[in-house]
Design an enzyme around this catalytic site. Structure first.
Site, PDB file in Angstrom:
ATOM      1  N   GLU A 299      -6.535   3.974  -5.986  1.00 44.86           N
ATOM      2  CA  GLU A 299      -7.845   4.219  -5.391  1.00 44.86           C
ATOM      3  C   GLU A 299      -8.342   5.570  -5.911  1.00 44.86           C
ATOM      4  O   GLU A 299      -8.023   6.610  -5.338  1.00 44.86           O
ATOM      5  CB  GLU A 299      -7.719   4.243  -3.863  1.00 44.86           C
TER       6      GLU A 299
ATOM      7  N   HIS B 280     -11.395  -3.760   2.856  1.00 43.92           N
ATOM      8  CA  HIS B 280     -11.363  -3.466   4.291  1.00 43.92           C
ATOM      9  C   HIS B 280     -12.176  -2.226   4.661  1.00 43.92           C
ATOM     10  O   HIS B 280     -12.249  -1.883   5.835  1.00 43.92           O
ATOM     11  CB  HIS B 280      -9.909  -3.268   4.730  1.00 43.92           C
ATOM     12  N   ASP B 281     -12.755  -1.556   3.665  1.00 39.40           N
ATOM     13  CA  ASP B 281     -13.506  -0.329   3.932  1.00 39.40           C
ATOM     14  C   ASP B 281     -15.017  -0.502   3.801  1.00 39.40           C
ATOM     15  O   ASP B 281     -15.756   0.481   3.853  1.00 39.40           O
ATOM     16  CB  ASP B 281     -13.074   0.782   2.955  1.00 39.40           C
TER      17      ASP B 281
ATOM     18  N   ASP C  64       0.864  -1.179   0.000  1.00 35.43           N
ATOM     19  CA  ASP C  64       0.000   0.000   0.000  1.00 35.43           C
ATOM     20  C   ASP C  64       0.900   1.228   0.000  1.00 35.43           C
ATOM     21  O   ASP C  64       1.904   1.255   0.717  1.00 35.43           O
ATOM     22  CB  ASP C  64      -0.879  -0.011   1.258  1.00 35.43           C
TER      23      ASP C  64
ATOM     24  N   ASP D  66      -3.108   4.624  -2.252  1.00 34.04           N
ATOM     25  CA  ASP D  66      -4.187   5.103  -1.386  1.00 34.04           C
ATOM     26  C   ASP D  66      -4.545   6.564  -1.657  1.00 34.04           C
ATOM     27  O   ASP D  66      -3.657   7.410  -1.807  1.00 34.04           O
ATOM     28  CB  ASP D  66      -3.703   4.979   0.072  1.00 34.04           C
TER      29      ASP D  66
END
Ligand code: BGC
Length: 556
Positions: free
Chosen positions: A256, A328-329, A98, A199
Site C-alpha cells: 500500500e 475496504h477503505d 495483511d 499495510d
C-alpha cells in the site's frame, strides 16, 4: 521481463469480519472462508488477500495488532489458517495475509512495556518524544483526525500514532525492532502463505526534525504528510526488509504505497523492486456523490481514464501495478462512479472491463462481483468505524448541522463497503445465524450470490466470464505481458485500449456514457466479451450502446 509465478494472479480481497460467519457470533471467520472456497474457485480467482486476522482489540478492525503470532479467536485458530492455506492450495489459490508493521495495537505487550518505562528497551520500539510546554512534540494531524500524539499517562512522554490512538507507530530506526518483525514475517511464510499485502508501509520512516508547521485547518493542526510518507531514506529499510524476508521465500508482495515519484517506480516494482506490486491509487479520490465530482460522473470517469492511462504509459512494461476499483477503505464503485438512477446491469458491468485487462494484477473486493452497494443510515451510531466517527466530529466542528454531517458520512464512509456479504435471500443474507456485527444492506433480497448464480445474464456471471477470459490459454500471455496502447483518446466518452503480443491484438472498448457513441477508428475482430447481445458497426467503426463494453481479438 523475466516471468515470475505471480504475474498472472487474479486477486480477491476478503474482509473476514463480513464474509461468512460459521459460529453464529455475527462475525465472519476463517472456517467461513473455507466454506466459500468453492464459490471463489468457480469465480476463477487465484489469490486471496485476507485483511488482518491476528489478535487485536479491533479498534481499527484488526489493523491494530496485539499479538503478531496468533490468530484472533474471533476468526478462529492458527490451525484454521493452516487448513485454509491447504484447502485453497488444492483449488490453485494462494493466500496472502495483511502485514501491518507501521504500528501495533496499544495493547501489544511491547507498547505496554514502553508505557511502563519510556526510557527502557521497549520505549525504543516506538516513537516517543517529550512534550513542549505541556503541548505535544509537534502539531501533526493523525490521518484519522485529531493530534497524531498522545500522552503516556504519568510520564512526560507522548507517543506518535499516525492512525488511531490505539495504533502507536513503531520505531524502524531500532535494529532490534526490525529483527523482531522479520522473524515474525518469516514464521508466517514458513507456514505456507504465498505472501503479504503490506499495510501503510510508506509511513515507516519519519522526519521528526520539522517542529510545528503552519496550521492548515480549524483544529490548529497540520497534515505533516511529507514528513511521514515516502520520506528519503525509507529505501534502506525496504531493501533490508525484502532481503531478510520476502526474497528468501520468493513470495508475492503487494504494498500500500501512494505518490511515488515516477523515477522511483522501478526501484519499487521493477524486476528487482522492493515489492512485487503496489496498488495504483490514482482513481481513489474520485467520488461523484460528494464535493468536487457531484453530478459530473462523465467528466469524472474521463479524469480517471486519463490518470490510469498515464500511469500505464509511464510503467511501460517495466513493472506491474495492482489494478483494483474497490476495497475496504472506499465506498463501492456503483456509488462512487454512477448516480443511483444510472446503476443498471450495463453500467455495472462496463466498470470492471475498464481495468481488468490492463497490464498488472487485477484485484476484486468481496461483493463487487454481485454489485453490492452502500446504504443510508438514520443515525451516526449505526456506524462502528472510528475513522468514520472522527470524520463526523470534524464535520460538526466545521459548522455542519448533524443532518448535513450524517449525509456526508452516508455518501463517503468507508464502512459502507464493509456490510456483510450477501449470499442469499434468507435471514441476514446467509451471512450469519446470529446478530451481524454490522447491518446487512436491506437490498439483499434483490442483490445476492444465489440469485445471480441462477441467472445467466447476471453481473456475477459476467465477472466469471471476465476472469475466464483473463485466464484463457490463447490470450493469457498477452494480457500479462503484451504492450499497452491507448485507443480513442480524443473521445471524452470512451475508455479503450489495446494489448499486443506476437501478432495478436486484443482490443478493449468501453462506452462510459449513457448515450450511443461511435468510435473514430475502424476495428474488427472476434468478439470475446460483450455486455450486450450484439455489436453494431458502420463503415468499420463501432457503434457502442450506452455503457457497452466489448473485447475484440485479431490474430495476424
Ligand atoms: C488500511 C486501513 C487501516 C489503516 C491503518 C490502511 O491503509 O487499509 O483500513 O485503517 O491502514 O492500519
Amino acid at each position: 521481463m523475466k516471468e515470475k509465478w505471480w504475474h498472472d494472479l487474479i486477486g480477491y480481497q476478503i474482509y473476514p469480519k463480513s464474509f461468512q460467519d460459521t459460529n453464529s457470533d455475527g462475525i465472519g471467520d476463517i472456517p467461513g472462508v473455507i466454506q466459500r472456497l468453492d464459490y471463489l474457485s468457480d469465480l476463477g480467482i487465484s489469490m486471496i488477500w485476507i485483511c488482518p486476522i491476528y489478535c487485536s482489540p479491533m479498534m481499527d478492525n484488526g489493523y491494530d495488532i496485539s499479538d503478531y503470532t496468533r490468530i484472533d479467536s474471533v476468526f478462529g485458530t492458527n490451525g484454521d489458517l493452516k487448513k485454509l492455506i491447504e484447502e485453497a492450495k488444492k483449488r490453485g489459490i494462494t493466500i496472502i495475509m495483511d502485514l501491518v508493521i507501521n504500528h501495533t495495537s496499544s495493547a501489544h505487550p511491547w507498547f505496554q512495556e514502553a508505557c511502563k518505562n519510556p526510557e527502557g528497551e521497549y520505549g525504543k520500539y516506538y516513537i516517543l518524544r517529550k512534550g513542549k510546554n505541556g503541548q505535544p512534540p509537534n502539531n501533526w494531524r493523525s490521518l484519522f483526525g485529531g493530534s497524531a500524539w498522545e500522552k503516556i499517562e504519568g510520564s512526560e512522554y507522548y507517543y506518535l500514532h499516525l492512525f488511531t490512538v490505539g495504533q502507536p507507530d513503531l520505531n524502524w530506526e531500532n535494529e532490534k525492532l526490525r529483527q523482531a518483525l522479520y522473524k515474525m514475517i518469516n514464521d508466517w511464510l514458513e507456514m505456507g502463505i504465498g505472501g503479504f499485502r503490506i499495510d501503510a508501509i510508506a509511513h515507516i520512516k519519519k522526519d521528526l526534525t520539522c517542529g510545528n508547521l503552519p496550521s492548515d485547518g480549524p483544529d490548529g493542526l497540520c497534515s505533516g504528510m511529507r514528513y511521514f510518507r515516502n520520506v528519503k531514506g525509507i529505501e534502506d529499510y525496504l531493501k533490508e526488509l525484502k532481503e531478510r524476508t520476502f526474497e528468501k521465500y520468493d513470495c508475492f508482495t503487494l504494498a500500500e504505497v501512494d505518490d511515488i515519484p515516477e523515477e522511483r517506480l522501478e526501484a519499487y516494482i521493477g524486476e528487482n523492486g522492493y515489492y512485487s506490486t503496489i496498488f495504483d491509487f490514482c482513481h481513489c479520490f474520485h467520488n461523484c456523490l460528494d464535493g468536487a465530482w457531484k453530478g459530473r460522473d462523465k467528466e469524472m470517469l474521463l479524469d480517471v481514464r486519463n490518470r490510469v492511462f498515464e500511469r500505464q504509459k509511464k510503467m511501460e512494461g517495466r513493472g506491474f501495478f495492482c489494478n483494483y476499483q474497490e476495497n475496504h477503505d472506499m465506498i463501492r464503485i456503483p456509488d462512487r462512479f454512477l448516480p443511483k438512477e444510472k446503476q443498471n446491469f450495463y453500467s455495472l458491468s462496463m466498470l470492471p472491463v475498464m481495468y481488468f485487462f490492463l497490464p498488472g494484477i487485477p484485484m476484486l473486493y468481496q461483493g463487487q462481483e454481485i454489485g453490492m452497494t452502500g446504504f443510508w443510515r438514520e443515525h451516526i451510531e449505526d456506524y462502528v468505524d472510528l475513522a468514520t466517527h472522527n470524520n463526523y466530529q470534524g464535520y460538526l466542528e466545521q459548522g455542519m448541522t448533524k443532518e448535513q454531517a450524517l449525509e456526508k458520512i452516508n455518501y463517503t464512509s468507508r464502512e459502507n463497503a464493509r456490510t456483510p456479504m450477501q449470499w442469499n435471500d434468507g435471514p441476514n443474507a446467509g451471512f450469519s445465524d446470529g446478530m451481524p456485527w454490522f447491518a446487512v444492506n436491506p437490498d439483499y433480497q434483490k442483490v445476492n450470490v444465489e440469485k445471480e448464480q441462477q441467472d445467466n445474464g447476471s453481473l456475477l456471471k459476467f465477472y466469471q466470464k471476465l476472469i475466464a477470459l483473463r485466464k484463457h490459454c490463447v490470450y493469457q500471455k498477452n494480457w500479462v505481458y503484451g504492450s499497452f496502447t491507448a485507443l480513442e483518446e480524443d473521445s471524452d466518452q470512451l475508455w479503450c485500449y489495446m494489448r499486443c503480443r506476437d501478432g495478436q491484438r486484443l482490443q478493449v472498448f468501453v462506452n462510459m456514457s449513457d448515450e450511443w457513441v461511435t468510435t473514430k477508428g475502424c476495428y474488427d475482430g472476434k468478439v470475446l466479451i460483450n455486455n450486450y447481445a450484439a455489436l453494431s458497426q458502420k463503415a468499420g467503426c463501432l457503434l457502442l450502446q450506452p455503457y457497452q463494453a466489448v473485447v475484440l481479438a485479431v490474430e495476424s
